[in-house]
Motif scaffolding. Structure first.
Motif, PDB file in Angstrom:
ATOM      1  N   GLN A 350       0.828  -1.209   0.000  1.00  0.00           N
ATOM      2  CA  GLN A 350       0.000   0.000   0.000  1.00  0.00           C
ATOM      3  C   GLN A 350       0.859   1.254   0.000  1.00  0.00           C
ATOM      4  O   GLN A 350       0.516   2.262  -0.618  1.00  0.00           O
ATOM      5  CB  GLN A 350      -0.948   0.003   1.199  1.00  0.00           C
ATOM      6  CG  GLN A 350      -2.045  -1.037   1.098  1.00  0.00           C
ATOM      7  CD  GLN A 350      -3.390  -0.512   1.554  1.00  0.00           C
ATOM      8  OE1 GLN A 350      -3.774   0.600   1.228  1.00  0.00           O
ATOM      9  NE2 GLN A 350      -4.099  -1.319   2.309  1.00  0.00           N
ATOM     10  N   LEU A 351       1.993   1.220   0.718  1.00  0.00           N
ATOM     11  CA  LEU A 351       2.890   2.370   0.708  1.00  0.00           C
ATOM     12  C   LEU A 351       3.548   2.538  -0.653  1.00  0.00           C
ATOM     13  O   LEU A 351       3.895   3.648  -1.054  1.00  0.00           O
ATOM     14  CB  LEU A 351       3.957   2.212   1.796  1.00  0.00           C
ATOM     15  CG  LEU A 351       3.463   2.335   3.239  1.00  0.00           C
ATOM     16  CD1 LEU A 351       4.583   2.011   4.207  1.00  0.00           C
ATOM     17  CD2 LEU A 351       2.919   3.733   3.504  1.00  0.00           C
ATOM     18  N   ALA A 352       3.729   1.453  -1.367  1.00  0.00           N
ATOM     19  CA  ALA A 352       4.403   1.522  -2.661  1.00  0.00           C
ATOM     20  C   ALA A 352       3.468   1.933  -3.794  1.00  0.00           C
ATOM     21  O   ALA A 352       3.928   2.412  -4.823  1.00  0.00           O
ATOM     22  CB  ALA A 352       5.031   0.163  -2.987  1.00  0.00           C
ATOM     23  N   ALA A 353       2.174   1.758  -3.608  1.00  0.00           N
ATOM     24  CA  ALA A 353       1.234   1.943  -4.716  1.00  0.00           C
ATOM     25  C   ALA A 353       0.782   3.390  -4.844  1.00  0.00           C
ATOM     26  O   ALA A 353       0.451   4.044  -3.853  1.00  0.00           O
ATOM     27  CB  ALA A 353       0.023   1.047  -4.527  1.00  0.00           C
ATOM     28  N   GLY A 354       0.750   3.906  -6.071  1.00  0.00           N
ATOM     29  CA  GLY A 354       0.152   5.205  -6.336  1.00  0.00           C
ATOM     30  C   GLY A 354      -1.367   5.105  -6.278  1.00  0.00           C
ATOM     31  O   GLY A 354      -1.946   4.028  -6.450  1.00  0.00           O
ATOM     32  N   GLU A 355      -2.035   6.236  -6.039  1.00  0.00           N
ATOM     33  CA  GLU A 355      -3.480   6.234  -5.838  1.00  0.00           C
ATOM     34  C   GLU A 355      -4.234   5.616  -7.010  1.00  0.00           C
ATOM     35  O   GLU A 355      -5.143   4.814  -6.816  1.00  0.00           O
ATOM     36  CB  GLU A 355      -3.962   7.672  -5.608  1.00  0.00           C
ATOM     37  CG  GLU A 355      -5.468   7.879  -5.724  1.00  0.00           C
ATOM     38  CD  GLU A 355      -6.283   7.023  -4.767  1.00  0.00           C
ATOM     39  OE1 GLU A 355      -7.431   6.700  -5.106  1.00  0.00           O
ATOM     40  OE2 GLU A 355      -5.751   6.666  -3.691  1.00  0.00           O
ATOM     41  N   ARG A 356      -3.861   5.938  -8.227  1.00  0.00           N
ATOM     42  CA  ARG A 356      -4.640   5.445  -9.366  1.00  0.00           C
ATOM     43  C   ARG A 356      -4.449   3.950  -9.600  1.00  0.00           C
ATOM     44  O   ARG A 356      -5.219   3.333 -10.336  1.00  0.00           O
ATOM     45  CB  ARG A 356      -4.305   6.222 -10.640  1.00  0.00           C
ATOM     46  CG  ARG A 356      -2.894   6.069 -11.155  1.00  0.00           C
ATOM     47  CD  ARG A 356      -2.672   6.975 -12.376  1.00  0.00           C
ATOM     48  NE  ARG A 356      -3.460   6.537 -13.509  1.00  0.00           N
ATOM     49  CZ  ARG A 356      -2.947   5.816 -14.516  1.00  0.00           C
ATOM     50  NH1 ARG A 356      -1.673   5.457 -14.507  1.00  0.00           N
ATOM     51  NH2 ARG A 356      -3.703   5.462 -15.535  1.00  0.00           N
ATOM     52  N   PHE A 357      -3.443   3.355  -8.961  1.00  0.00           N
ATOM     53  CA  PHE A 357      -3.202   1.915  -9.103  1.00  0.00           C
ATOM     54  C   PHE A 357      -3.577   1.135  -7.838  1.00  0.00           C
ATOM     55  O   PHE A 357      -3.481  -0.086  -7.831  1.00  0.00           O
ATOM     56  CB  PHE A 357      -1.721   1.649  -9.392  1.00  0.00           C
ATOM     57  CG  PHE A 357      -1.277   2.069 -10.759  1.00  0.00           C
ATOM     58  CD1 PHE A 357      -1.495   1.257 -11.865  1.00  0.00           C
ATOM     59  CD2 PHE A 357      -0.634   3.285 -10.953  1.00  0.00           C
ATOM     60  CE1 PHE A 357      -1.081   1.640 -13.122  1.00  0.00           C
ATOM     61  CE2 PHE A 357      -0.214   3.677 -12.211  1.00  0.00           C
ATOM     62  CZ  PHE A 357      -0.437   2.857 -13.308  1.00  0.00           C
ATOM     63  N   ARG A 358      -3.981   1.818  -6.777  1.00  0.00           N
ATOM     64  CA  ARG A 358      -4.049   1.164  -5.467  1.00  0.00           C
ATOM     65  C   ARG A 358      -5.001  -0.020  -5.441  1.00  0.00           C
ATOM     66  O   ARG A 358      -4.682  -1.088  -4.907  1.00  0.00           O
ATOM     67  CB  ARG A 358      -4.457   2.187  -4.402  1.00  0.00           C
ATOM     68  CG  ARG A 358      -4.493   1.614  -3.000  1.00  0.00           C
ATOM     69  CD  ARG A 358      -4.225   2.666  -1.945  1.00  0.00           C
ATOM     70  NE  ARG A 358      -4.834   3.941  -2.261  1.00  0.00           N
ATOM     71  CZ  ARG A 358      -5.997   4.366  -1.744  1.00  0.00           C
ATOM     72  NH1 ARG A 358      -6.666   3.596  -0.924  1.00  0.00           N
ATOM     73  NH2 ARG A 358      -6.473   5.554  -2.073  1.00  0.00           N
ATOM     74  N   GLY A 359      -6.197   0.135  -6.018  1.00  0.00           N
ATOM     75  CA  GLY A 359      -7.141  -0.981  -6.017  1.00  0.00           C
ATOM     76  C   GLY A 359      -6.594  -2.193  -6.740  1.00  0.00           C
ATOM     77  O   GLY A 359      -6.745  -3.328  -6.278  1.00  0.00           O
ATOM     78  N   ARG A 360      -5.922  -1.969  -7.869  1.00  0.00           N
ATOM     79  CA  ARG A 360      -5.379  -3.097  -8.630  1.00  0.00           C
ATOM     80  C   ARG A 360      -4.205  -3.761  -7.911  1.00  0.00           C
ATOM     81  O   ARG A 360      -4.099  -4.990  -7.877  1.00  0.00           O
ATOM     82  CB  ARG A 360      -4.951  -2.622 -10.024  1.00  0.00           C
ATOM     83  CG  ARG A 360      -6.122  -2.450 -10.993  1.00  0.00           C
ATOM     84  CD  ARG A 360      -5.732  -1.687 -12.237  1.00  0.00           C
ATOM     85  NE  ARG A 360      -5.608  -0.254 -11.966  1.00  0.00           N
ATOM     86  CZ  ARG A 360      -5.178   0.625 -12.855  1.00  0.00           C
ATOM     87  NH1 ARG A 360      -4.802   0.218 -14.058  1.00  0.00           N
ATOM     88  NH2 ARG A 360      -5.114   1.911 -12.555  1.00  0.00           N
ATOM     89  N   VAL A 361      -3.322  -2.961  -7.299  1.00  0.00           N
ATOM     90  CA  VAL A 361      -2.192  -3.539  -6.568  1.00  0.00           C
ATOM     91  C   VAL A 361      -2.691  -4.350  -5.378  1.00  0.00           C
ATOM     92  O   VAL A 361      -2.208  -5.456  -5.107  1.00  0.00           O
ATOM     93  CB  VAL A 361      -1.222  -2.432  -6.119  1.00  0.00           C
ATOM     94  CG1 VAL A 361      -0.145  -2.998  -5.198  1.00  0.00           C
ATOM     95  CG2 VAL A 361      -0.564  -1.778  -7.331  1.00  0.00           C
ATOM     96  N   ILE A 362      -3.687  -3.835  -4.661  1.00  0.00           N
ATOM     97  CA  ILE A 362      -4.241  -4.583  -3.532  1.00  0.00           C
ATOM     98  C   ILE A 362      -4.943  -5.846  -4.011  1.00  0.00           C
ATOM     99  O   ILE A 362      -4.956  -6.869  -3.320  1.00  0.00           O
ATOM    100  CB  ILE A 362      -5.191  -3.685  -2.715  1.00  0.00           C
ATOM    101  CG1 ILE A 362      -4.400  -2.554  -2.055  1.00  0.00           C
ATOM    102  CG2 ILE A 362      -5.918  -4.493  -1.641  1.00  0.00           C
ATOM    103  CD1 ILE A 362      -5.259  -1.513  -1.389  1.00  0.00           C
TER     104      ILE A 362
END
Length: 425
Positions: A350-362
């Motif tokens: 979560q700390l590594a992910a940018g806002e526009r990618f956060r849902g996909r990274v999670i």
């Protein structure tokens, strides 16, 4: 968002008194509502999980069918979580959760009706479990992504820790209640109580007020999903972290699927014994979730590897338990280590992910943690059916230990610090 303090550097956020600092997340009104609703709902969810496994084993006496039920309830997360993450990046997350939680309430009500009527069959349990998996594929990444919306970057670690403590407090209380309810009235009332418990989380979601997210341009869905995978696997630390949690989930966490068989056949116990074992797992995970808030910055990146190795050793020791309380003593630190591994991995990505990618990274984390469990349940269930329950858990623990060793070797040659985690969008 009202009450949110200005974002500071990660190093400045190292708390002087972490035992008290972790409670700071409760100054956020939305998180207080989220916590109260989820705690009630999750207790009901754990009651249903325990009762469903016990009912399947009581009807079939088959470890393989236990594994198949878990497989069907979670395999959809593996395949559909990226689409759930994509939707979470595109729509109002609170409204999406209102839909998914309402659907989960309906699923529990149908299962309760069939069971209380005395007409439930194994294929119906499996089909309803599959339906719940479909719901969770969209619910899980959305719920995790909304944590940052509720508390902001500065309180994210503590929010994840408190959320995990809440999840595992419910894991302690829910199975204990389920064991008592099954013994007194049967499995059907566990399902009914779970359906009622969803009213708490639905009420909390209705009362939340979140800052609207800025609109963004949408590409074709499959292109955005592919872009999300490239984003996650570009960062070497995230790749290693996802590999470790996937191995622990597939070959380690799937031991929970075999718990009814272990309680009934290995320990010669009843539903109450099963409830005690599951409560021990919840207690250990609760301690691990609190421990997440105490891990110092310099240890956060190494924690998934160390916790994974100890988790594997704990599983091997648990497989050889001969009595209930011996099993309980081993389960507590074993579950604690799995929770620390999962929580630190969640924090890192979560700390590594940018806002526009956060849902996909999670969603990739959901795939690795939740989505790999059904494959492990199927594998361990088949091994238990062929070689025995103890042997299956022992084998799973040895694979987890080996994967942690490999993960340590994969991360050699790099110094990873929290301030270097965030990648460019």
């Amino acid at each position: 968002m009202p009450g949110m303090r200005p974002e500071t550097s990660l190093r400045d956020e190292e708390p002087v008194r972490p035992a008290l600092a972790v409670l700071g997340v409760f100054r956020h009104r939305n998180f207080r509502l989220f916590f109260a609703g989820q705690l009630v709902s999750l207790m009901g969810t754990w009651m249903q999980t325990v009762a469903q496994a016990w009912l399947v084993y009581a009807l079939t006496h088959s470890p393989l069918l236990l594994g198949l039920t878990t497989f069907c309830s979670q395999v959809t997360v593996f395949f559909l979580a990226p689409f759930g993450g994509l939707v979470a990046d595109r729509v109002d997350r609170r409204r999406l959760l209102l839909v998914t939680q309402s659907a989960a309430m309906l699923q529990a009500a149908v299962l309760a009706g069939l069971t209380l009527a005395g007409v439930v069959r194994v294929w119906e349990i499996v089909a309803l479990a599959f339906g719940l998996g479909l719901i969770n594929a969209f619910d899980m990444p959305t719920r995790q992504a909304m944590l940052l919306d509720m508390v902001g970057t500065s309180d994210l670690r503590h929010a994840i820790a408190v959320n995990s403590m809440m999840f595992n407090l419910a894991r302690v209380i829910g199975p204990s209640l389920a064991g008592a309810v099954i013994a007194l009235t049967g499995e059907g009332w566990c399902f009914a109580l779970n359906a009622v418990s969803f009213s708490a989380v639905l009420a909390s979601l209705w009362l939340m007020r979140l800052t609207p997210r800025l609109p963004r341009r949408h590409d074709r869905p499959l292109d955005e999903i592919a872009e999300g995978y490239r984003y996650s696997f570009h960062h070497r630390l995230i790749r290693v972290s996802l590999f470790l949690i996937a191995a622990s989930s597939c070959f380690g966490a799937a031991y929970l699927t075999l718990m009814p068989a272990f309680a009934r056949d290995m320990l010669h116990g009843s539903a109450a014994h099963y409830g005690v074992l599951m409560a021990a797992v919840g207690a250990g995970a609760f301690v691990g979730a609190y421990g997440l808030s105490l891990i110092k910055e310099r240890w956060l990146v190494a924690a998934p590897v160390i916790a994974g190795a100890v988790f594997g050793i704990g599983l091997m020791a648990f497989s050889q338990s001969q009595g209930l309380w011996q099993a309980v003593v081993v389960l507590v630190p074993t579950a604690m280590c799995l929770m620390i591994q999962g929580g630190t991995t969640n924090t890192i990505i979560q700390l590594a992910a940018g806002e526009r990618f956060r849902g996909r990274v999670i969603s990739h984390y959901s795939q690795a943690f939740i989505g790999m469990m059904p494959w492990g349940a199927l594998i361990l269930g088949a091994l238990a059916d062929r070689f025995g329950v103890r042997e299956a858990i022992l084998w799973g623990g040895s694979v987890v230990l080996a994967s942690s060793t490999l993960g340590w070797l994969m991360r050699r040659g790099q110094v990873w610090k929290l301030e270097n985690l965030r990648t460019k969008e």
